[in-house]
Design a protein around this motif. Structure first.
Motif, PDB file in Angstrom:
ATOM      1  N   ALA A 188      -2.027   1.462   4.101  1.00  0.00           N
ATOM      2  CA  ALA A 188      -2.568   0.537   2.975  1.00  0.00           C
ATOM      3  C   ALA A 188      -2.312   0.863   1.725  1.00  0.00           C
ATOM      4  N   ASP A 189      -2.256   0.240   0.710  1.00  0.00           N
ATOM      5  CA  ASP A 189      -1.855   0.600  -0.769  1.00  0.00           C
ATOM      6  C   ASP A 189      -2.547  -0.278  -1.669  1.00  0.00           C
ATOM      7  N   TRP A 190      -3.808  -0.040  -2.234  1.00  0.00           N
ATOM      8  CA  TRP A 190      -4.289  -0.766  -2.927  1.00  0.00           C
ATOM      9  C   TRP A 190      -3.635  -1.424  -4.015  1.00  0.00           C
ATOM     10  N   SER A 191      -2.745  -0.611  -4.641  1.00  0.00           N
ATOM     11  CA  SER A 191      -1.771  -1.071  -5.726  1.00  0.00           C
ATOM     12  C   SER A 191      -0.895  -2.107  -5.142  1.00  0.00           C
ATOM     13  N   ASP A 192      -0.645  -2.324  -3.981  1.00  0.00           N
ATOM     14  CA  ASP A 192       0.222  -3.373  -3.486  1.00  0.00           C
ATOM     15  C   ASP A 192      -0.617  -4.317  -2.810  1.00  0.00           C
ATOM     16  N   PRO A 193      -1.114  -5.521  -3.382  1.00  0.00           N
ATOM     17  CA  PRO A 193      -2.122  -6.348  -2.513  1.00  0.00           C
ATOM     18  C   PRO A 193      -1.255  -7.237  -1.606  1.00  0.00           C
ATOM     19  N   VAL A 194      -0.121  -7.421  -1.752  1.00  0.00           N
ATOM     20  CA  VAL A 194       0.667  -8.270  -0.698  1.00  0.00           C
ATOM     21  C   VAL A 194       1.061  -7.623   0.570  1.00  0.00           C
ATOM     22  N   GLY A 196       0.902  -5.122   3.933  1.00  0.00           N
ATOM     23  CA  GLY A 196      -0.183  -4.997   4.757  1.00  0.00           C
ATOM     24  C   GLY A 196       0.118  -3.140   5.199  1.00  0.00           C
ATOM     25  N   GLY A 197      -1.214  -2.808   5.684  1.00  0.00           N
ATOM     26  CA  GLY A 197      -1.054  -1.313   5.915  1.00  0.00           C
ATOM     27  C   GLY A 197      -2.140  -0.946   6.695  1.00  0.00           C
ATOM     28  N   VAL A 198      -2.379   0.536   7.344  1.00  0.00           N
ATOM     29  CA  VAL A 198      -3.366   0.914   8.088  1.00  0.00           C
ATOM     30  C   VAL A 198      -4.358   1.499   6.908  1.00  0.00           C
ATOM     31  N   GLU A 199      -5.719   0.914   7.296  1.00  0.00           N
ATOM     32  CA  GLU A 199      -6.701   1.542   5.994  1.00  0.00           C
ATOM     33  C   GLU A 199      -7.534   2.517   7.009  1.00  0.00           C
ATOM     34  N   VAL A 207     -15.541   7.703  11.325  1.00  0.00           N
ATOM     35  CA  VAL A 207     -14.214   7.179  10.484  1.00  0.00           C
ATOM     36  C   VAL A 207     -13.677   5.924  11.295  1.00  0.00           C
ATOM     37  N   ALA A 208     -13.506   4.754  10.287  1.00  0.00           N
ATOM     38  CA  ALA A 208     -12.999   3.447  10.842  1.00  0.00           C
ATOM     39  C   ALA A 208     -11.480   3.504  10.436  1.00  0.00           C
ATOM     40  N   VAL A 209     -10.728   3.054  11.388  1.00  0.00           N
ATOM     41  CA  VAL A 209      -9.148   2.740  11.215  1.00  0.00           C
ATOM     42  C   VAL A 209      -8.841   1.283  11.744  1.00  0.00           C
ATOM     43  N   SER A 210      -8.308   0.544  10.675  1.00  0.00           N
ATOM     44  CA  SER A 210      -8.152  -0.915  10.785  1.00  0.00           C
ATOM     45  C   SER A 210      -6.754  -1.295  10.013  1.00  0.00           C
ATOM     46  N   TRP A 211      -6.568  -2.687  10.377  1.00  0.00           N
ATOM     47  CA  TRP A 211      -5.370  -3.122   9.441  1.00  0.00           C
ATOM     48  C   TRP A 211      -5.723  -3.888   8.348  1.00  0.00           C
ATOM     49  N   ARG A 212      -5.206  -3.733   7.213  1.00  0.00           N
ATOM     50  CA  ARG A 212      -5.643  -4.597   5.870  1.00  0.00           C
ATOM     51  C   ARG A 212      -4.511  -5.199   5.121  1.00  0.00           C
ATOM     52  N   SER A 213      -4.279  -6.677   5.314  1.00  0.00           N
ATOM     53  CA  SER A 213      -3.274  -7.352   4.729  1.00  0.00           C
ATOM     54  C   SER A 213      -4.017  -8.652   4.472  1.00  0.00           C
ATOM     55  N   THR A 214      -3.297  -9.043   3.366  1.00  0.00           N
ATOM     56  CA  THR A 214      -3.822 -10.332   2.794  1.00  0.00           C
ATOM     57  C   THR A 214      -2.878 -11.678   3.330  1.00  0.00           C
ATOM     58  N   HIS A 215      -1.953 -11.350   4.152  1.00  0.00           N
ATOM     59  CA  HIS A 215      -1.092 -12.471   4.784  1.00  0.00           C
ATOM     60  C   HIS A 215      -1.209 -12.331   6.295  1.00  0.00           C
ATOM     61  N   ASP A 216      -0.987 -11.174   6.887  1.00  0.00           N
ATOM     62  CA  ASP A 216      -0.815 -10.806   8.280  1.00  0.00           C
ATOM     63  C   ASP A 216      -2.157 -11.083   9.018  1.00  0.00           C
ATOM     64  N   GLY A 225       2.520  -2.787  17.932  1.00  0.00           N
ATOM     65  CA  GLY A 225       2.349  -1.623  18.432  1.00  0.00           C
ATOM     66  C   GLY A 225       1.754  -0.524  17.628  1.00  0.00           C
ATOM     67  N   THR A 226       1.365  -1.044  16.366  1.00  0.00           N
ATOM     68  CA  THR A 226       1.045   0.034  15.388  1.00  0.00           C
ATOM     69  C   THR A 226      -0.356   0.480  15.605  1.00  0.00           C
TER      70      THR A 226
END
Length: 255
Positions: A188-194, A196-199, A207-216, A225-226
């Motif tokens: 995940a890249d906070w400078s790219d709000p569009v 998605g990525g692993v946070e 430690v928590a690992v999750s998927w962050r995306s504004t549209h997915d 499979g990520t």
């Protein structure tokens, strides 16, 4: 040494009322007006009570029995504060959310008796309940309840040190997890709000690992499979990974 706090007094009640949230904003002004009037009369020897706090409480009680603006809410808040004073009688507590998993139980938040009194007053006596063994139960909502149990000062100090150590360990582990996953998946890249990525997030003791995306969809990283790739990469480096009910990956620092 006894854990019990000193006998409650009128000034304790006034402290809770001063910090209590009122629905009617003018009640704070009423409280201030009554306090100033009581102070003036007390300094001039015209008070009916021996102490100034006692005189203020007497006048607040008298006001709460009238039909003046906010009188009914003031009576309710005074009852909430008295209930909080009766329920919270220790110096230190450790609180646990009942919805937490068993692994989280040793990481309960340490709070002072004064802070718990303020919380109990704020939520009201209908949601702040005395439990068994001097516990205090705070009902946050239909699916969320906290139980606060009293602990000694030494135990509270030990828990705070342990929590600080766990937090530092989780921060170091988050850096390691990020370095491992960045080689295999899109982060995940906070400078790219569009995009998605692993946070990766350090949460107090894990430690928590999750998927962050504004549209997915939240399941997108599962379907493609990520998430499985993240689990495999972390397992390969010797980390034990568990999956929470919401799909988030949890990685605990080694004991």
């Amino acid at each position: 040494m006894s854990l019990l706090m000193p006998e409650t007094a009128d000034h304790d009640l006034l402290e809770l009322l001063t910090g209590a949230p009122f629905r009617a904003p003018y009640l704070a002004e009423v409280l201030d007006w009554i306090t100033r009037a009581a102070r003036d009369d007390h300094e001039r020897g015209r008070s009916r009570s021996e102490s100034l706090p006692g005189e203020v409480v007497r006048r607040l009680e008298a006001y709460s029995r009238t039909f003046e603006l906010g009188a009914r809410e003031l009576a309710e808040r005074m009852a909430d504060a008295r209930s909080a004073l009766a329920a919270v009688v220790h110096h230190h507590y450790v609180g646990l959310l009942l919805k937490d998993s068993p692994d989280d139980h040793r990481h309960g938040q340490v709070v002072s008796g004064a802070s718990l009194r303020r919380l109990a007053t704020a939520v009201g006596r209908g949601r702040a309940i005395s439990g068994g063994r001097a516990t205090v139960v705070i009902v946050h909502g239909p699916a969320s309840t906290s139980v606060y149990r009293p602990v000694s000062r030494d135990h509270a100090h030990h828990l705070k040190l342990s929590a600080r150590k766990d937090k530092e360990g989780a921060a170091r582990l988050a850096e390691t997890v990020t370095a491992i996953l960045a080689r295999h998946v899109r982060m995940a890249d906070w400078s790219d709000p569009v995009g998605g990525g692993v946070e990766v997030e350090a949460r107090s003791h894990l430690v928590a690992v999750s998927w962050r995306s504004t549209h997915d969809d939240a399941r997108s990283w599962i379907d493609d499979g990520t998430r499985d790739l993240c689990i495999a990469a972390l397992n390969h480096r010797g980390h034990t990974v568990t999956v929470s009910a919401d799909g988030t990956l949890r990685i605990h620092p080694p004991l």
